[in-house]
Design an enzyme around this catalytic site. Structure first.
Site, PDB file in Angstrom:
ATOM      1  N   ARG A 272      -4.735  -3.670  -8.006  1.00  0.00           N
ATOM      2  CA  ARG A 272      -4.407  -3.023  -6.607  1.00  0.00           C
ATOM      3  C   ARG A 272      -3.132  -3.299  -5.974  1.00  0.00           C
ATOM      4  NH1 ARG A 272      -8.255  -4.746  -2.724  1.00  0.00           N
ATOM      5  NH2 ARG A 272      -6.590  -5.627  -1.552  1.00  0.00           N
ATOM      6  N   HIS A 276      -6.370  -2.600   0.375  1.00  0.00           N
ATOM      7  CA  HIS A 276      -7.761  -2.073   0.027  1.00  0.00           C
ATOM      8  C   HIS A 276      -8.001  -0.915   0.866  1.00  0.00           C
ATOM      9  CE1 HIS A 276     -12.084  -1.744  -0.423  1.00  0.00           C
ATOM     10  NE2 HIS A 276     -12.206  -1.283   0.953  1.00  0.00           N
ATOM     11  N   TYR A 285      -4.622 -12.780   2.183  1.00  0.00           N
ATOM     12  CA  TYR A 285      -5.533 -13.359   1.376  1.00  0.00           C
ATOM     13  C   TYR A 285      -5.165 -13.383  -0.213  1.00  0.00           C
ATOM     14  CZ  TYR A 285      -6.818  -8.325   0.932  1.00  0.00           C
ATOM     15  OH  TYR A 285      -6.703  -6.939   0.463  1.00  0.00           O
TER      16      TYR A 285
END
Length: 382
Positions: A272, A276, A285
């Site tokens: 990805r 998100h 992160y």
């Protein structure tokens, strides 16, 4: 949108690199790997697949821009995953059922949904969630993994009803493998040998949870062994590999050999690229260098390089594709933004009988609209 029977190619139409290495057909530069076999797609079909992947990429960019401008609600980007989405839907026959998550925009489009329908729910038009008659797609699933046992159930129902030529293809992410529904759905599918293909889009991150914190299994594909079904890893950034393996899995689901089980778990190893959702900040992160390394394997670039090297794609055709894509996207956005709806409709279909508190809210809204007019609300939003 299946165009051929790839059952005879299953397991040997692409190059593998050991049991845990993903199947690939195209190298990262778009060249065909040694001993790999390109699926038997015509030049027109390959160009169509490329155009749909490019459309998906541009749709993603446009949707993110619209969200940042406050013109649509929170959006789940798919860049990096659109190649696998388009390829798996190309493998479907018209009658096969698709079970998507909230991220499978391209998969839904290829299997029969309009671009406008993908945007309408994000603009508050609930009819965008309505699946047109004759289009075998379930509404997108927001809760994680709930679609897995439902896909198994539909596939079992098809078999019981004597519909051997109708399979189900179910998408989910790596995070879904930690849910009980994953175990129940795959276990049931194995026990009752139903015509279903599970596609785990392993994009390495379940929001902020990395793949190695999701499971101690070396691969997700190997989990299939616990349910007595076949598991296979595929390079999810290689559209031709995804198409070939998914086509073969669907053919096996419908017409298995004597010793074959119908279900298959495909682990689509991908990444990805972005957030998100547009409410997420992946820089909190993960390292951008990680994403950049995966971009070197980009599905759009790989397919473009392959088509150019085989003289299927040239600058003139590329320009025609770009013009068509821009026209489709512009038309879709204009159609959605010009659509009208009655604000009263937000109170419909929430309860069988509208409770007093919602009736009071609806009446209050009606009074405000009558007093100030709908234009006053638009001015506040702007």
């Amino acid at each position: 949108m299946s165009t051929q029977n790839d059952a005879e190619q299953y397991g040997h139409s692409a190059t593998t690199y050991g049991d845990d290495k993903p199947i690939r057909i195209l190298d990262t530069d778009g060249t065909v790997l040694p001993d790999a076999e390109v699926p038997d797609l015509s030049a027109d079909e390959l160009v169509s697949m490329y155009e749909d992947i490019k459309l998906a990429r541009r749709f993603d960019q446009r949707a993110i821009s619209l969200q940042r401008q406050g013109r649509i609600a929170t959006y789940a980007p798919m860049t990096g995953q659109e190649g696998a989405q388009v390829a798996t839907s190309y493998a479907l026959d018209d009658q096969d059922w698709l079970f998507p998550t909230y991220r499978e925009h391209a998969a839904k489009y290829v299997h029969g949904m309009e671009l406008e329908s993908l945007l309408k729910p994000l603009c508050g038009h609930r009819d965008g969630y309505a699946i047109p008659d004759g289009v075998p797609i379930m509404p997108e699933y927001i809760p994680i993994a709930t679609q897995i046992p439902q896909a198994t159930g539909m596939a079992w129902g098809n078999r019981l009803q004597g519909n051997p030529e109708r399979a189900a293809l179910c998408h989910f992410g790596d995070g879904a493998t930690s849910e009980g529904d994953f175990h129940e759905g795959l276990n049931f599918a194995g026990v009752f040998d139903v015509p279903v293909v599970f596609v785990c889009n392993n994009n390495q991150w379940a929001i902020s949870v990395p793949r190695d914190h999701q499971t101690a299994s070396e691969t997700i594909a190997q989990k299939a062994a616990a349910y007595g079904i076949e598991g296979i890893r595929v390079d999810g950034l290689d559209p031709l590999a995804m198409y070939s393996v998914t086509s073969a899995a669907l053919q096996k689901a419908k017409n298995p050999a004597e010793d074959d089980r119908r279900p298959t778990l495909i682990e689509s190893v991908q990444y990805r690229y972005g957030a998100h959702t547009t409410a997420d900040d992946p820089s909190a992160y993960r390292d951008e260098d990680e994403a950049n390394a995966w971009r070197e394997k980009d599905p759009l670039d790989r397919l473009q390089n392959y088509l150019t090297a085989t003289d299927i794609l040239d600058d003139e055709l590329e320009a025609e594709i770009d013009d068509r894509i821009e026209s489709r996207l512009t038309d879709a956005v204009e159609t959605v933004e010009n659509a009208t709806t009655d604000p009263d409709s937000m109170f419909d279909h929430v309860y069988a009988e509208l409770p007093d508190r919602l009736r009071n809210q609806r009446d209050r809204l009606r009074a405000l609209r009558e007093k100030y007019g709908d234009d006053a609300f638009s001015e506040v939003l702007e």
